[in-house]
Enzyme design. Structure first.
Site, PDB file in Angstrom:
ATOM      1  N   VAL A  72       0.875  -1.174   0.000  1.00  0.00           N
ATOM      2  CA  VAL A  72       0.000   0.000   0.000  1.00  0.00           C
ATOM      3  C   VAL A  72       0.913   1.225   0.000  1.00  0.00           C
ATOM      4  O   VAL A  72       1.951   1.245   0.669  1.00  0.00           O
ATOM      5  CB  VAL A  72      -0.915   0.029   1.242  1.00  0.00           C
ATOM      6  CG1 VAL A  72      -1.769   1.297   1.241  1.00  0.00           C
ATOM      7  CG2 VAL A  72      -1.794  -1.219   1.300  1.00  0.00           C
ATOM      8  N   CYS A  73       0.549   2.228  -0.780  1.00  0.00           N
ATOM      9  CA  CYS A  73       1.256   3.504  -0.773  1.00  0.00           C
ATOM     10  C   CYS A  73       2.737   3.300  -1.099  1.00  0.00           C
ATOM     11  O   CYS A  73       3.076   2.526  -1.993  1.00  0.00           O
ATOM     12  CB  CYS A  73       1.026   4.179   0.585  1.00  0.00           C
ATOM     13  SG  CYS A  73       1.331   5.957   0.649  1.00  0.00           S
ATOM     14  N   THR A  74       3.644   3.938  -0.365  1.00  0.00           N
ATOM     15  CA  THR A  74       5.072   3.853  -0.679  1.00  0.00           C
ATOM     16  C   THR A  74       5.683   2.514  -0.298  1.00  0.00           C
ATOM     17  O   THR A  74       6.888   2.297  -0.520  1.00  0.00           O
ATOM     18  CB  THR A  74       5.850   4.985   0.008  1.00  0.00           C
ATOM     19  OG1 THR A  74       5.589   4.951   1.412  1.00  0.00           O
ATOM     20  CG2 THR A  74       5.443   6.335  -0.557  1.00  0.00           C
ATOM     21  N   THR A  95       1.662   3.431  -6.471  1.00  0.00           N
ATOM     22  CA  THR A  95       2.087   3.924  -5.164  1.00  0.00           C
ATOM     23  C   THR A  95       1.403   5.274  -4.932  1.00  0.00           C
ATOM     24  O   THR A  95       0.530   5.682  -5.723  1.00  0.00           O
ATOM     25  CB  THR A  95       3.626   4.049  -5.100  1.00  0.00           C
ATOM     26  OG1 THR A  95       4.021   4.372  -3.758  1.00  0.00           O
ATOM     27  CG2 THR A  95       4.158   5.107  -6.053  1.00  0.00           C
ATOM     28  N   GLY A 132      -2.655   2.297  -4.200  1.00  0.00           N
ATOM     29  CA  GLY A 132      -2.214   3.681  -4.227  1.00  0.00           C
ATOM     30  C   GLY A 132      -2.071   4.243  -2.826  1.00  0.00           C
ATOM     31  O   GLY A 132      -1.855   3.520  -1.856  1.00  0.00           O
TER      32      GLY A 132
END
Length: 228
Positions: A102-104, A122, A152
């Site tokens: 998830v994300c970075t 990301t 994202g």
């Protein structure tokens, strides 16, 4: 009787707690799943908010996982160069059904060499980092490429987890969890992405995050150099 799914989420200093707790809430609704929160030691870990998170197992004691998930946050910068973390991910990868983030967190997968030749997404502020690890950039909220599933930024973690449940179990199971959570987003503003945010808001946010972006990119470049 089938064995319960083994689902592990990485915990680390300065993790964005919603990156982790959103998916954890979804996964915890599965009746036949064991959820692990994994870190080097079992002691409370400070998130990027007031909430501290306590791991349930260590790298050394973690079983083979069906799903490994790396959430994001400012703390991922240091993880890009942390061989203990990257080595754990590489060790888990061959036996896992799904390698996720998830994300970075996707940058950490990339630093471990696990996104080369895959599409991934990301947080919008970190997209420029993915190509350094041989990944193809996707701007989907949830990106699926074979057994790599990446979400994202931050709130996309819930969408990611529901999507993954539909793949692991069934669409009906995912929809039942969505209903239980009453997950029916109706945001008060249409400012949740660079494409929809007002120009002034986007400009202010870009200025605010620029130092963190520059710092992250330096870590990305160092991690990519290590890969040769």
């Amino acid at each position: 009787m089938s064995n319960p799914l083994q689902i592990g989420l990485l915990v680390f200093p300065h993790v964005t707690q919603l990156d982790l707790t959103g998916p954890a809430q979804v996964f915890s609704s599965l009746p036949d799943a064991t959820i692990h929160l994994i870190w080097k030691r079992i002691e409370p870990v400070a998130s990027d908010s007031v909430i501290a998170l306590t791991p349930t197992t260590t790298f050394a004691d973690c079983p083979q996982l069906d799903v490994i998930c790396v959430p994001g946050g400012h703390g991922t910068d240091e993880l890009l160069l942390d061989e203990e973390v990257l080595g754990f991910l590489r060790k888990q990868e061959p036996g896992a059904k799904y390698i996720t983030s998830v994300c970075t967190g996707s940058l950490v997968l990339g630093a471990a060499g696990l996104l080369k030749g895959y599409r991934a997404t990301t947080h919008w502020t970190a997209i420029d980092g993915l190509p350094f690890f041989g990944a193809t950039v996707s701007r989907e909220r949830v990106c699926i490429d074979r057994n790599r599933v990446t979400g994202g930024g931050i709130t996309a973690g819930i969408d990611f987890a529901l999507t993954l449940v539909s793949m692991l179990v069934s669409r009906e199971a995912a929809e039942m969890i969505q209903l239980r959570m009453e997950y029916s987003p109706a945001p008060p503003f249409n400012s949740g992405s660079p494409e929809t945010a007002p120009t002034a808001v986007l400009a202010s946010m870009k200025a605010r995050v620029a130092p963190a972006q520059a710092r992250r990119l330096e870590f990305v470049k160092r991690a990519a150099e290590r890969q040769g």
